[in-house]
Design an enzyme around this catalytic site. Structure first.
Site, PDB file in Angstrom:
ATOM      1  N   LYS A 107       0.062   3.746  -2.702  1.00 59.66           N
ATOM      2  CA  LYS A 107      -0.916   4.829  -2.597  1.00 59.66           C
ATOM      3  C   LYS A 107      -0.260   6.191  -2.426  1.00 59.66           C
ATOM      4  O   LYS A 107      -0.911   7.225  -2.641  1.00 59.66           O
ATOM      5  CB  LYS A 107      -1.874   4.549  -1.434  1.00 59.66           C
ATOM      6  CG  LYS A 107      -2.743   3.303  -1.636  1.00 59.66           C
ATOM      7  CD  LYS A 107      -3.682   3.096  -0.466  1.00 59.66           C
ATOM      8  CE  LYS A 107      -4.599   1.895  -0.678  1.00 59.66           C
ATOM      9  NZ  LYS A 107      -3.923   0.618  -0.471  1.00 59.66           N
ATOM     10  N   SER A 133       0.795  -1.234   0.000  1.00 59.72           N
ATOM     11  CA  SER A 133       0.000   0.000   0.000  1.00 59.72           C
ATOM     12  C   SER A 133       0.825   1.281   0.000  1.00 59.72           C
ATOM     13  O   SER A 133       0.255   2.370  -0.066  1.00 59.72           O
ATOM     14  CB  SER A 133      -0.963   0.012   1.192  1.00 59.72           C
ATOM     15  OG  SER A 133      -2.087  -0.789   0.917  1.00 59.72           O
ATOM     16  N   SER A 147      -6.264   3.093   4.397  1.00 62.93           N
ATOM     17  CA  SER A 147      -5.565   2.506   3.249  1.00 62.93           C
ATOM     18  C   SER A 147      -6.547   1.705   2.403  1.00 62.93           C
ATOM     19  O   SER A 147      -6.273   0.566   2.003  1.00 62.93           O
ATOM     20  CB  SER A 147      -4.406   1.619   3.713  1.00 62.93           C
ATOM     21  OG  SER A 147      -3.560   1.288   2.636  1.00 62.93           O
TER      22      SER A 147
END
Length: 391
Positions: free
Chosen positions: A87, A84, A144
């Site tokens: 991101k 993640s 997230s």
């Protein structure tokens, strides 16, 4: 007319012989093409498997956010799965579009079937619904959320997440992230989505310096979405003095990843840890390397409180939270990392405790601790169920 010899083999005419040789060449060519394709596929598979071999082996780096000077590093150029941390680039392009005026914070982002079917961690939005750009930003920095990331990527990529991923890779090259390739907006597993600790530190620096007006989002403790409070997953915001962002990441293949920025005495650092085997190891590794970085920059250290570990498990309740002090049952003096854990429903306390490698004390990072007494009640630590959420 063809005749049969003593051995029973047919004798071919010149024309038939030529056709026979041509067919043999074609058959041989097909075999070689198939073999080469198999080798190529095997090589790709080997390379992809090799990328996953680093899980459990740390890569880390600390940079001065202003100058880019590297203060410490360990295998920072191993190509790894970002999980993640992907991101961060999704947010970079979002902030860029906001500054350019091509989108606004209150603009509605449609949720496609593709976005809604992303694996957890997610908001749980349904196909055909909408969320604002600001809600999507907050969902990325706190929970997230993979569905929000995908929806945002499709929104910015003209309806196509792969097209947005190409823009992400293009932007990475422009920032000097030469060993990074993106394939989606969320960080969900893709064997071709790779980066390095050094590249992520570079991205962190650019987020801070290129978008100072938007960096505050990373310190969001929680936000309300459809009547629910969505808390921030980043432990460093509470566990390290001066930390004010950025992002966690986890998949089984990648291990536990983390990018953190912290500010002390007007010195801002960006740290990256990739491939930790547990959340506790990830947090402690980040705290240790940031401490060393601030020391290298001449910033006075901030004392971490130390509490003697015991074989008992006393608990102290303060304002709906519990602080647990514990020692491993198999090692009388083995220290544990301890953190504040929120009180769950029906008074159940979910606590994770992770052994620390050296010393005989509990290492508490930014937690308020009260001395344990002989009269303190004893509690038993229950093993927390392993989460499968990808954050």
């Amino acid at each position: 007319m063809a005749h049969t010899g003593k051995a029973g083999r047919r004798k071919h005419t010149p024309t038939q012989s030529a056709d026979y040789k041509q067919n043999r060449k074609r058959t041989s060519s097909r075999k070689w093409i198939g073999l080469l394709a198999g080798v190529a596929l095997g090589t790709v598979a080997t390379q992809r498997n090799a990328h996953a071999q680093y899980a459990g082996q740390l890569s880390s780096i600390v940079m001065d956010a202003n100058t880019g000077a590297v203060l410490s590093q360990t295998d920072p150029d191993l190509r790894r799965y970002p999980a993640s941390l992907t991101k961060l680039m999704t947010l970079y392009l979002t902030f860029s579009a906001l500054r350019a005026g091509t989108i606004t914070l209150d603009q509605l982002v449609p949720v496609s079937i593709h976005a809604a079917t992303m694996e957890p961690s997610k908001l749980g939005v349904v196909p055909g619904s909408r969320l604002t750009v600001q809600q999507a930003i907050l969902a990325l920095v706190t929970k997230s959320a993979n569905d929000a990331a995908c929806a945002l990527g499709e929104f910015l990529g003209g309806g196509s997440e792969p097209q947005f991923a190409a823009l992400m890779t293009q932007q990475a090259r422009a920032l000097g992230m030469s060993r990074t390739t993106f394939r989606n907006a969320s960080g969900l597993p893709d064997p071709d989505q790779l980066t390095t600790a050094r590249d992520l530190a570079t991205l962190g620096r650019h987020l801070i310096n290129d978008f100072p007006e938007d960096y505050h989002y990373f310190s969001t403790a929680a936000f309300r979405f459809h009547g629910r409070m969505i808390p921030n997953h980043n432990p460093m915001l509470k566990a390290y003095v001066g930390a004010d962002g950025m992002k966690t990441g986890y998949t089984e293949e990648a291990g536990r990843n983390l990018v953190t920025s912290a500010l002390r005495s007007n010195v801002r650092l960006v740290g990256v840890v990739m491939g930790a085997s547990s959340n506790g190891q990830r947090t402690l590794a980040m705290a240790d390397q940031l401490d060393r970085g601030f020391d290298a920059e001449g910033v006075a250290p901030v004392e971490r409180p130390l509490v003697l570990a015991r074989n008992t498990v006393p608990a102290h309740h303060h304002a709906g939270r519990v602080i647990v002090l514990a020692a491993a049952s198999t090692h009388a003096h083995a220290p544990l990392e301890v953190a504040e854990a929120p009180v769950g429903r029906r008074g159940v306390h979910h606590v994770r405790a992770t052994p620390v490698a050296n010393g005989h004390h509990l290492r508490l990072i930014g937690a308020k601790v009260h001395p344990a007494t002989a009269s303190t009640s004893k509690h038993t630590l229950h093993k927390a169920h392993a989460t499968r959420s990808r954050t």
